[in-house]
Design an enzyme around this catalytic site. Structure first.
Site, PDB file in Angstrom:
ATOM      1  N   ASP A 482      -6.242  -4.586   5.002  1.00  0.00           N
ATOM      2  CA  ASP A 482      -5.625  -3.892   6.127  1.00  0.00           C
ATOM      3  C   ASP A 482      -6.424  -4.094   7.414  1.00  0.00           C
ATOM      4  O   ASP A 482      -7.593  -4.520   7.397  1.00  0.00           O
ATOM      5  CB  ASP A 482      -5.498  -2.398   5.809  1.00  0.00           C
ATOM      6  CG  ASP A 482      -4.243  -1.778   6.403  1.00  0.00           C
ATOM      7  OD1 ASP A 482      -3.703  -2.335   7.377  1.00  0.00           O
ATOM      8  OD2 ASP A 482      -3.803  -0.722   5.896  1.00  0.00           O
ATOM      9  N   ASP A 552       5.169  -0.800   8.131  1.00  0.00           N
ATOM     10  CA  ASP A 552       4.965   0.500   7.496  1.00  0.00           C
ATOM     11  C   ASP A 552       6.272   1.275   7.387  1.00  0.00           C
ATOM     12  O   ASP A 552       6.357   2.262   6.648  1.00  0.00           O
ATOM     13  CB  ASP A 552       3.961   1.331   8.302  1.00  0.00           C
ATOM     14  CG  ASP A 552       2.520   0.908   8.066  1.00  0.00           C
ATOM     15  OD1 ASP A 552       2.276   0.097   7.155  1.00  0.00           O
ATOM     16  OD2 ASP A 552       1.635   1.392   8.800  1.00  0.00           O
TER      17      ASP A 552
END
Length: 739
Positions: A482, A552
């Site tokens: 990430d 997301d």
């Protein structure tokens, strides 16, 4: 050559065949040809011709890019465009392949440099050239100073995609400063109906397709964030007014770079079109000492006469066969479960084990534990950077959980965010100088974290040691890598002030080097590129990661639009899509589990729902759809994609068709936002089938309209079409056609 540039070029050569982001394996590259008498260079592949030459002034000039010319067709020697007026000099009208800022140039340059005496004039002339196997290598030099530029061209024989890059070398006796460096300048002749398409967005709204006419002036698409970004993506397509999804010319390209970048589209005074793509010149100043070089990223450019759909399909193939790890046959994406939306930071051995057992029961192949397993991590405010197992949550370490996951027949994956640090962490307390910062200035936090300066050798070595140890000590098959914030205060105080802006290149070079070295040491470990969703998706990072996290935003209706935009540029082979809970956290929208699955089954399927809240019927439905997905996975991920009905423009309907490379299977997904006025379902015209084959129709979910045949020819399905019986709100259906 600096240590960083040497390492970068060595990595590119070892991993990627000499051009960053290009694999050695797979189908051959096209063999270029050179007309030495006319000094005309030509590359031909897959129905595409690209040609350029050296004009009478020694300048490299574009000649042609489009549908294939006959082998015997002779292109005329290039001639500079004559002066239109004293205000429109030839230098600004001639379609140069790689213009330097000099000689009166006022259009966008590919290269701009500053010399120690204040001179900022660079006029590049052809020195020599060679055909190096399947590449054309051109060397240019300034008319009076020892600044050399090497251009490399290679065309993929199977797709006609052209890879272009540049290297600038300082052979003067003093330093030079590179203020602007592009991989390529691309030219198209005058037309009054050009349009440009590109992708913009924001967090939870990535890959929004924009299309606008090109008029005199400039269009700039860029990021200044230090990372690829959500707000814009380094892909572009230029079309004509009559171009449609499956018809008409499209010239397209994408930059392989995971830092700050810029694509500049410029129409000159006479309507000529030129596009440059490379490092973002904003705050860019890369000083080269004598003998040093700086390499550009690679710009990958293609042409299709079959509309936006044809452009996408040929680019998808190129990515699978030349870019992705494992090319030309990348591994299919396993069905994945991720714990984030179920547990957030509250991970522990018992809870994760229970989720793993439930995930295995529906056919999941890879279980991924997300954030919260390390250091003092119980929220996003502390612990980031301390990559040691939290013994309060996992008193016996990670091994018992990993063993249980493996015993259940799944691979084990783990979330990491190596490039970031919380100020409240042991790492930051020990090394506050390791972050990107300006001395004596505030350090702006985002998500309570700062960005480690990966350009530093000690930071690189620390991260390599930490990640290598983590992978050696645990049976980890997958890392979700990430990157949850953009840069700020882009300083590097440990180096001389004149060297600090190397940060923009050196950071990304070391990121690529870190990923490459981890892959070398742990060749069976796969990696996902994630950056708060789709904030780092580009052909540079894709060469070193097997999949990307698209957004997301897992709302299944929103995802239809996001995925439509994504596939304009990138292959579904890497596009991860999850089934999560309803109401969805983004919009509070409620949709059926079946609808959520069908939306996600158009890419790499993942599940992120809290399985502890599921009922027996949810598990049964998921088990059925996961099993169905495995029968169509190869076609969906690596087949030919047809966007039959686009969700763009607020359409209430959308449909995609994926056709296997051999034409033996096709998978149709159809979606309805809402119906009204008792409208009849329109027929969906299929594409890409073999008209002479007979295809049997089978429903995965939903039903076809009454009197739809169970078997018919490809010609029937494409000509007559298929009516899907859908009415109501948020309805979905999926069908398989088997030859």
């Amino acid at each position: 050559m600096s240590d960083i540039d040497q390492r970068r070029r060595t990595l590119c050569t070892q991993l990627l065949g000499g051009l960053a982001g290009i694999a050695l394996g797979g189908p051959a590259w096209a063999r270029p040809s050179v007309d030495e008498a006319a000094k005309v260079f030509r590359l031909d592949g897959a129905g595409v011709t690209y040609a350029f030459g050296v004009n009478q002034d020694g300048q490299l000039q574009a000649l042609y890019w489009g549908s294939a010319l006959a082998p015997e067709d002779k292109l005329p020697a290039p001639v500079p465009v004559p002066e239109n007026s004293s205000n429109e000099m030839p230098v600004n009208l001639t379609p140069f392949e790689y213009p330097g800022f000099g000689g009166g140039l006022t259009v966008e340059p590919a290269l701009k440099v500053t010399f120690p005496d204040g001179v900022r004039d660079l006029v590049l002339r052809h020195v020599d050239h060679r055909v190096d196997g399947e590449r054309i290598v051109i060397r240019l030099k300034d008319v009076s100073r020892a600044v050399h530029v090497t251009l490399t061209y290679a065309m993929d024989a199977a797709t006609g995609i052209l890879a272009r890059s540049a290297v600038v070398e300082n052979r003067t006796a003093s330093w030079i400063q590179v203020d602007q460096l592009a991989a390529a300048a691309i030219n198209l002749p005058y037309s009054d109906d050009y349009r440009v398409s590109y992708l913009t967005g924001r967090w939870a709204g990535e890959f929004a397709l924009q299309t606008r006419p090109i008029a005199p002036g400039s269009i700039v698409i860029e990021t200044r964030k230090g990372v690829t970004s959500h707000q814009a993506n380094p892909w572009i397509a230029i079309s004509r007014g009559a171009t449609e999804e499956e018809a008409g010319p499209v010239w397209f390209g994408a930059l392989g770079w995971s830092g700050s970048w810029r694509i500049h589209v410029d129409m000159d005074a006479l309507g000529g079109l030129r596009t440059t793509a490379g490092y973002n010149p904003f705050d860019f100043a890369y000083r080269l000492k004598p003998g040093e070089k700086l390499a550009s990223p690679v710009f990958h450019a293609g042409y299709s006469g079959e509309g936006f759909g044809g452009a996408s399909r040929v680019f998808h193939r190129y990515q699978r066969e030349k870019i992705l790890p494992g090319a030309p046959t990348p591994r299919l994406r396993p069905v994945l479960y991720n714990s984030w939306e179920a547990t957030l930071f509250a991970v522990d051995e018992a809870g994760q084990t229970a989720l793993a057992e439930k995930a295995a029961s529906i056919g999941v192949e890879r279980f991924v534990m997300d954030d919260g397993w390390f250091g003092s991590r119980s929220s996003d405010k502390a612990g980031l950077g301390d990559w040691v197992v939290n013994r309060k949550k996992f008193p016996n370490g990670l091994q018992p959980l990993i063993r249980r996951v493996r015993d259940l027949g799944m691979e084990f994956g783990l979330w990491v965010e190596p490039e970031m640090v919380n100020p409240d962490s042991d790492l930051y307390r020990a090394h506050p100088d390791w972050v990107i910062h300006f001395p004596g200035r505030p350090r702006s936090e985002a998500r309570t974290q700062l960005v480690l300066n990966l350009a530093r050798k000690d930071v690189y070595e620390h991260l390599l040691t930490m990640l290598d140890r983590l992978l050696k000590e645990h049976d980890i098959a997958f890392l979700k890598w990430d990157h949850n914030r953009a840069w700020s205060e882009p300083g590097w105080p440990e180096v001389a002030p004149a060297e600090q802006q190397r940060l923009y290149v050196a950071y990304v070079d070391n990121l690529y080097k870190l990923l490459g070295e981890l892959r070398r040491r742990h060749p069976k470990v796969e990696i996902e590129s994630c950056a708060s969703g789709g904030g780092r998706v580009d052909l540079g990072i894709m060469a070193l990661t097997e999949q990307v996290w698209t957004s997301d935003n897992t709302d299944p209706f929103d995802r239809l639009l996001i995925q439509d935009g994504f596939t304009r540029a990138y292959t579904p082979a890497i596009m991860m899509a999850w089934v999560t809970d309803a109401p969805n956290f983004v919009n509070r929208r409620v949709t059926s589990l079946e609808y959520r699955f069908l939306s996600a089954m158009q890419g790499g399927l993942g599940i992120g729902a809290n399985l502890n809240h599921w009922k027996d019927e949810d598990f049964a439905k998921a088990r059925q759809l996961v099993a169905e997905y495995k029968t169509i996975r190869k076609t969906v991920q690596q087949g030919k994609l047809y966007r039959l009905v686009s969700p763009q423009g607020g359409s209430r309907r959308s449909a995609t068709l994926s056709v296997a490379q051999d034409g033996g299977q096709a998978v149709l997904f159809a979606f309805l936002h809402s119906s009204g006025l008792r409208e009849a379902p329109p027929r969906i015209q299929l594409r890409g089938l073999d008209p002479n084959k007979t295809y049997a129709l089978r429903a995965i979910a939903g039903k076809a309209a009454a009197q739809t045949p169970k078997r018919a020819s490809g010609a029937y399905w494409m000509g007559h079409g298929l009516a899907v019986d859908m009415a109501g709100d948020f309805q979905a259906a999926a069908f398989v056609l088997e030859a």
